[in-house]
Design an enzyme around this catalytic site. Structure first.
Site, PDB file in Angstrom:
ATOM      1  N   GLY A 177      -9.127   2.025 -13.635  1.00 27.74           N
ATOM      2  CA  GLY A 177      -9.510   1.082 -12.477  1.00 27.74           C
ATOM      3  C   GLY A 177     -10.309   2.195 -11.708  1.00 27.74           C
ATOM      4  O   GLY A 177     -11.175   1.776 -10.751  1.00 27.74           O
ATOM      5  N   PRO A 191       1.052   5.528 -14.731  1.00 28.10           N
ATOM      6  CA  PRO A 191      -0.357   5.500 -14.825  1.00 28.10           C
ATOM      7  C   PRO A 191      -0.734   4.891 -13.351  1.00 28.10           C
ATOM      8  O   PRO A 191      -2.176   5.234 -13.190  1.00 28.10           O
ATOM      9  CB  PRO A 191      -0.547   4.388 -16.054  1.00 28.10           C
ATOM     10  CG  PRO A 191       0.652   3.934 -16.666  1.00 28.10           C
ATOM     11  CD  PRO A 191       1.866   4.860 -15.998  1.00 28.10           C
ATOM     12  N   ASP A 226      -2.081  -9.225 -17.140  1.00 27.25           N
ATOM     13  CA  ASP A 226      -1.387 -10.339 -17.568  1.00 27.25           C
ATOM     14  C   ASP A 226      -2.126 -11.613 -17.259  1.00 27.25           C
ATOM     15  O   ASP A 226      -2.266 -12.629 -17.972  1.00 27.25           O
ATOM     16  CB  ASP A 226       0.006 -10.471 -16.664  1.00 27.25           C
ATOM     17  CG  ASP A 226      -0.191 -10.190 -15.637  1.00 27.25           C
ATOM     18  OD1 ASP A 226      -0.491 -11.404 -14.910  1.00 27.25           O
ATOM     19  OD2 ASP A 226       0.128  -9.375 -15.090  1.00 27.25           O
ATOM     20  N   ASP A 228      -3.195  -4.885  -8.440  1.00 24.34           N
ATOM     21  CA  ASP A 228      -2.217  -5.711  -8.998  1.00 24.34           C
ATOM     22  C   ASP A 228      -1.571  -4.737 -10.016  1.00 24.34           C
ATOM     23  O   ASP A 228      -1.630  -4.674 -11.240  1.00 24.34           O
ATOM     24  CB  ASP A 228      -2.599  -6.847  -9.587  1.00 24.34           C
ATOM     25  CG  ASP A 228      -1.413  -7.731 -10.340  1.00 24.34           C
ATOM     26  OD1 ASP A 228      -0.399  -7.506 -10.181  1.00 24.34           O
ATOM     27  OD2 ASP A 228      -1.948  -8.664 -10.909  1.00 24.34           O
ATOM     28  N   GLU A 272      -7.998  -3.573 -16.637  1.00 19.11           N
ATOM     29  CA  GLU A 272      -6.668  -3.012 -17.293  1.00 19.11           C
ATOM     30  C   GLU A 272      -6.780  -2.094 -17.949  1.00 19.11           C
ATOM     31  O   GLU A 272      -7.803  -1.827 -18.920  1.00 19.11           O
ATOM     32  CB  GLU A 272      -6.093  -4.212 -17.846  1.00 19.11           C
ATOM     33  CG  GLU A 272      -5.020  -4.070 -18.515  1.00 19.11           C
ATOM     34  CD  GLU A 272      -3.808  -3.707 -17.662  1.00 19.11           C
ATOM     35  OE1 GLU A 272      -3.289  -4.509 -16.634  1.00 19.11           O
ATOM     36  OE2 GLU A 272      -3.135  -2.593 -17.889  1.00 19.11           O
ATOM     37  N   THR A 301       1.358  -1.569 -11.503  1.00 18.76           N
ATOM     38  CA  THR A 301       2.672  -1.264 -11.812  1.00 18.76           C
ATOM     39  C   THR A 301       3.373  -0.557 -10.358  1.00 18.76           C
ATOM     40  O   THR A 301       2.280  -0.197  -9.692  1.00 18.76           O
ATOM     41  CB  THR A 301       2.971  -0.596 -12.917  1.00 18.76           C
ATOM     42  OG1 THR A 301       2.052   0.630 -13.124  1.00 18.76           O
ATOM     43  CG2 THR A 301       3.051  -1.624 -14.241  1.00 18.76           C
ATOM     44  N   ASP A 302       4.417   0.072 -10.425  1.00 16.60           N
ATOM     45  CA  ASP A 302       4.970   0.779  -9.134  1.00 16.60           C
ATOM     46  C   ASP A 302       4.135   2.111  -9.197  1.00 16.60           C
ATOM     47  O   ASP A 302       3.600   2.668 -10.001  1.00 16.60           O
ATOM     48  CB  ASP A 302       6.354   1.008  -9.444  1.00 16.60           C
ATOM     49  CG  ASP A 302       7.397  -0.203  -9.194  1.00 16.60           C
ATOM     50  OD1 ASP A 302       6.836  -1.171  -8.975  1.00 16.60           O
ATOM     51  OD2 ASP A 302       8.489  -0.061  -9.532  1.00 16.60           O
TER      52      ASP A 302
END
Ligand code: AG3
Length: 271
Positions: free
Chosen positions: A137, A160, A86, A153, A105, A155-156
């Site tokens: 990554g 992925p 983002d 940074d 990303e 997601t939970d």
């Protein structure tokens, strides 16, 4: 008819937002992405049913994942952000006047949608020092070297991002970091998932000499109490003065955020 989006925090607890409209919905090869306009929290980015950011409180998360590691380093110039498509973490990193910021990303739809609908975070992409890599990554981290700070940074730790919470990944990161480098990672909430938080701490402690957990109050994440970890082979202490504006973070919070409540100390066997 009223439209609501709710994130289920457990099977029996949820947080709901009344929605003005759905701005866009995309099913990417990796995940299900929604952007909504809420009544009280501005724009809302949801991935796989979980709140990633809202316009109103994203500053807390982005300041807290970025400024502690950046101020722990005496002179951070080359920065890697894993996830963070983002652009919010890159926006905060730019306040430190780095030479290069690499955002890796995996899902290009996150970048595209943020550029289109979330300029308050994605405006960082207009800075020529910010480079976007649409890639896994882990593959990037295996290949590239010499970063002063690495910010994870993601997601939970389901879907992925799961591999980004593994001992194997942290071992690669040691080689991706320059000497004296620092990493930070978001690691969930000890209210609902103490094992995840303690697990990140334990796995990082196998690879780095100094590891600390720290916390921030993020109203739209599960329980509002969010954990991060910071790791390095150098002692974790503030090494530079702040000379940029923030809305949440300050030098006192650098220290106070690392003070652990007793239930967290007990769960993670920390002193
Ligand atoms: N990434 C961390 C989001 C974790 C939220 N979890 C949840 N709502 N269950 C945020 C991405 C912002 N750059």
């Amino acid at each position: 008819m009223e439209l609501w989006f709710s994130e289920m925090h457990t099977d029996n607890v949820k947080l709901g937002f009344r929605i003005r409209r759905e701005i866009e919905h995309v099913r990417s090869p990796y995940q299900d992405i929604h952007i909504f306009e809420t009544y009280d929290y501005g724009k809302l980015l949801v991935i796989d049913g979980t709140v990633q950011l809202t316009e109103r409180d994203e500053f807390v998360y982005h300041e807290m994942i970025v400024h502690p590691p950046m101020l722990t380093h005496p002179d951070p110039k080359r920065i890697l952000i894993i996830g963070g498509g983002d652009g919010g973490s890159a926006r905060e990193v730019l306040k430190h006047d780095p030479d290069e910021v690499h955002v890796v990303e995996i899902d290009e739809e996150v970048v595209r949608l943020s550029r289109k609908h979330l300029p308050f975070v994605a405006r960082s992409y207009d800075d020529p020092r910010v480079h976007i890599h649409i890639e896994d990554g882990i593959e990037f981290a295996k290949r590239e070297k010499n970063f002063d700070v690495i910010i994870i940074d993601s997601t939970d730790p389901v879907g992925p991002a799961e591999k980004l919470f593994s001992g194997e990944f942290y071992r690669y990161l040691r080689n991706t970091l320059a000497p004296g480098g620092i990493i930070s990672q978001q690691c969930g909430t000890p209210v609902y998932h103490p094992e995840e938080v303690c697990n990140v701490h334990a796995l990082l402690s196998r690879e780095f000499r100094y590891v600390r957990l720290y916390f921030a109050y993020i109203p739209t994440y599960p329980s509002g109490m969010w954990a991060f970890s910071i790791a390095s082979d150098e002692p974790i202490r503030i090494r530079r003065k702040m000379d940029f504006p923030t809305r949440y973070f300050n030098e006192e919070i650098y220290s106070s955020s690392m003070v652990l409540p007793n239930f967290v100390k007990e769960k993670c066997h920390q002193e």
